[in-house]
Design a protein around this motif. Structure first.
Motif, PDB file in Angstrom:
ATOM      1  N   PRO A  83      59.418  18.126  50.905  1.00  0.00           N
ATOM      2  CA  PRO A  83      58.651  17.751  52.094  1.00  0.00           C
ATOM      3  C   PRO A  83      59.547  17.271  53.235  1.00  0.00           C
ATOM      4  N   GLU A  84      59.033  17.454  54.440  1.00  0.00           N
ATOM      5  CA  GLU A  84      59.642  16.882  55.638  1.00  0.00           C
ATOM      6  C   GLU A  84      58.745  15.728  56.064  1.00  0.00           C
ATOM      7  N   PHE A  85      59.333  14.572  56.320  1.00  0.00           N
ATOM      8  CA  PHE A  85      58.572  13.373  56.647  1.00  0.00           C
ATOM      9  C   PHE A  85      58.693  13.037  58.127  1.00  0.00           C
ATOM     10  N   GLN A  86      57.637  12.411  58.646  1.00  0.00           N
ATOM     11  CA  GLN A  86      57.700  11.881  60.007  1.00  0.00           C
ATOM     12  C   GLN A  86      56.689  10.756  60.162  1.00  0.00           C
ATOM     13  N   ASP A  87      57.060   9.786  60.993  1.00  0.00           N
ATOM     14  CA  ASP A  87      56.127   8.724  61.341  1.00  0.00           C
ATOM     15  C   ASP A  87      55.366   9.168  62.583  1.00  0.00           C
ATOM     16  N   VAL A  88      54.060   8.999  62.547  1.00  0.00           N
ATOM     17  CA  VAL A  88      53.191   9.457  63.626  1.00  0.00           C
ATOM     18  C   VAL A  88      52.529   8.248  64.257  1.00  0.00           C
ATOM     19  N   GLU A  89      52.585   8.160  65.571  1.00  0.00           N
ATOM     20  CA  GLU A  89      51.932   7.061  66.271  1.00  0.00           C
ATOM     21  C   GLU A  89      51.007   7.618  67.339  1.00  0.00           C
ATOM     22  N   PHE A  90      49.818   7.052  67.397  1.00  0.00           N
ATOM     23  CA  PHE A  90      48.832   7.428  68.389  1.00  0.00           C
ATOM     24  C   PHE A  90      48.542   6.205  69.241  1.00  0.00           C
ATOM     25  N   GLU A  91      48.390   6.399  70.519  1.00  0.00           N
ATOM     26  CA  GLU A  91      48.109   5.281  71.415  1.00  0.00           C
ATOM     27  C   GLU A  91      46.772   4.656  71.034  1.00  0.00           C
ATOM     28  N   GLY A  92      46.787   3.360  70.784  1.00  0.00           N
ATOM     29  CA  GLY A  92      45.566   2.639  70.449  1.00  0.00           C
ATOM     30  C   GLY A  92      45.093   2.828  69.024  1.00  0.00           C
ATOM     31  N   ALA A  93      45.898   3.443  68.186  1.00  0.00           N
ATOM     32  CA  ALA A  93      45.495   3.675  66.802  1.00  0.00           C
ATOM     33  C   ALA A  93      46.578   3.150  65.858  1.00  0.00           C
ATOM     34  N   ALA A  94      46.199   2.985  64.605  1.00  0.00           N
ATOM     35  CA  ALA A  94      47.149   2.521  63.597  1.00  0.00           C
ATOM     36  C   ALA A  94      48.217   3.586  63.365  1.00  0.00           C
ATOM     37  N   ALA A  95      49.405   3.141  63.026  1.00  0.00           N
ATOM     38  CA  ALA A  95      50.496   4.071  62.741  1.00  0.00           C
ATOM     39  C   ALA A  95      50.170   4.879  61.488  1.00  0.00           C
ATOM     40  N   ALA A  96      50.725   6.062  61.417  1.00  0.00           N
ATOM     41  CA  ALA A  96      50.507   6.938  60.276  1.00  0.00           C
ATOM     42  C   ALA A  96      51.837   7.520  59.836  1.00  0.00           C
ATOM     43  N   ARG A  97      51.876   7.997  58.618  1.00  0.00           N
ATOM     44  CA  ARG A  97      53.054   8.679  58.083  1.00  0.00           C
ATOM     45  C   ARG A  97      52.585  10.033  57.589  1.00  0.00           C
TER      46      ARG A  97
END
Length: 115
Positions: A83-97
């Motif tokens: 797998p390739e991993f990345q941290d995902v962030e959305f404005e006004g939302a909780a962080a995701a992986r």
């Protein structure tokens, strides 16, 4: 991407693309190598919680594929990749992986690669 992720995470299977088509003569058939992608996204209160949930889902996906390499007869062999991993962030939302897992599928079709 939905605005909210389910508490257990989100798994999306992407169609992917054909990597190789090889003709087999007499009778005419095509050996196909296809690469699909499984996208897994999770949320959690802390980075450790996100990582733990994502790891658990990836282990489950890997175990499901290795338990039935033919995917109930749909292909001749299925092989998950790293797998390739990345941290995902959305404005006004909780962080995701997120993780993107390549799954290589091998199968043979008769007559035409479009079959």
């Amino acid at each position: 991407m939905p605005q909210r992720l389910p508490p257990g995470g989100l798994v999306v299977v992407r169609e992917g693309e054909t990597v190789q088509e090889t003709a087999i003569l007499s009778p005419l058939a095509w050996a196909i190598e296809h690469r699909a992608e499984v996208e897994v996204t999770v949320t959690g209160a802390t980075p450790a919680a996100r990582t733990a949930l994502l790891d658990a889902l990836l282990v489950d996906i890997g175990a499901a594929i290795t338990a039935d390499r033919t995917l109930s007869g749909a292909v001749e062999w299925a092989q998950p990749g790293s797998p390739e991993f990345q941290d995902v962030e959305f404005e006004g939302a909780a962080a995701a992986r997120a993780a993107l897992v390549p799954v290589t599928l091998w199968f043979t079709v008769a007559g035409s690669p479009l079959a």
